[in-house]
Design an enzyme around this catalytic site. Structure first.
Site, PDB file in Angstrom:
ATOM      1  CG  PHE A 136     -10.024 144.025  -1.174  1.00  0.00           C
ATOM      2  CD1 PHE A 136      -8.756 144.063  -1.735  1.00  0.00           C
ATOM      3  CD2 PHE A 136     -10.989 143.233  -1.768  1.00  0.00           C
ATOM      4  CE1 PHE A 136      -8.462 143.332  -2.883  1.00  0.00           C
ATOM      5  CE2 PHE A 136     -10.711 142.508  -2.914  1.00  0.00           C
ATOM      6  CZ  PHE A 136      -9.449 142.558  -3.479  1.00  0.00           C
ATOM      7  CB  CYS A 137      -8.806 148.004   3.713  1.00  0.00           C
ATOM      8  SG  CYS A 137      -9.130 149.350   4.859  1.00  0.00           S
ATOM      9  N   PRO A 138     -11.829 147.113   5.085  1.00  0.00           N
ATOM     10  CG  PRO A 138     -13.455 147.721   6.672  1.00  0.00           C
ATOM     11  CD  PRO A 138     -13.222 147.599   5.183  1.00  0.00           C
ATOM     12  N   GLY A 139     -11.817 144.387   5.730  1.00  0.00           N
ATOM     13  CA  GLY A 139     -12.184 142.981   5.952  1.00  0.00           C
ATOM     14  C   GLY A 139     -11.303 142.220   6.936  1.00  0.00           C
TER      15      GLY A 139
END
Lengths: 137, 80
Positions: free
Chosen positions: B16-19
């Site tokens: 998920f963000c920021p992954g």
């Protein structure tokens, strides 16, 4: 506005720690200089290995806490500490411990996670933050 | 993408963000100038974040293409 962002981390709950780490990542990615001043409950959360057992969530949203923790575990959201470490790898992110809290609670720099680089007073923080954005979490 | 060779690709679906953005930054850092790399993401925030980062970091977004099974492949050339 200089291209830098300063975060005052006062809270030590997982939801707010994750918000801090995610914001730091985004800012580091967008090439902003990031400084995080960890104070009070925020500093307690940075004690060595505290992240492993800390499951506190904001009191304001306690009716949502079980659902939120479950969602984070099921979706394998990385820990806030891993997220912060990733931010430090890709950009200029510094974590400073608050001197007052350290003195009050008799905490030493070596008691904290290694991501914390030093102990500073509020004057240094304010001076470093001057001219940039400041967030209080 | 005919004629363009992707040297390295990371499938960041499930993160998920920021992954996915972090994956792209790591890929670009480990690549040589001129290399083309790609990240696959199914995360909604990344749709805007990744192109914004590529622009800010002054690389080239070659394409965004839908991927079978869901998600988008962001293809980027390292320019410097």
């Amino acid at each position: 506005m200089e291209d830098k962002i300063s975060i005052i981390l006062f809270s030590g709950t997982v939801d707010k720690l994750l918000a801090m780490a995610t914001l730091a990542s985004g800012a580091a990615a967008m090439q902003k200089k990031v400084q995080i001043f960890v104070t009070f409950y925020g500093l307690l959360a940075f004690r060595k290995d505290a992240w492993k057992t800390n499951r506190r969530l904001s009191k304001d949203f306690e009716d949502f806490a079980t659902e939120a923790m479950k969602a984070m575990e099921e979706k394998k959201v990385p820990s806030w500490l891993d997220t912060l470490k990733a931010a430090m790898e890709i950009g200029d992110v510094q974590v400073h411990a608050c001197g007052l809290t350290m003195d009050l609670l008799a905490i030493k720099l070596e008691d904290l996670e290694s991501v914390v680089s030093d102990v500073v007073g509020v004057g240094t923080f304010v001076e470093n933050a001057s001219g940039g954005q400041v967030l209080f979490i | 993408m005919e004629g363009i060779k992707i040297t390295k690709e990371v499938d960041a679906r499930g993160s998920f963000c920021p992954g996915p953005l972090m994956e792209m930054i790591r890929l670009i850092r480990s690549a040589q100038v001129g290399d083309v790399v790609a990240v696959i993401s199914a995360d909604e925030g990344t749709k805007k974040d990744l192109p914004a980062w590529i622009k800010k970091a002054k690389h080239e977004l070659i394409a965004e293409e839908p991927v079978e099974g869901g998600g988008t492949r962001f293809i980027c050339r390292k320019l410097h």
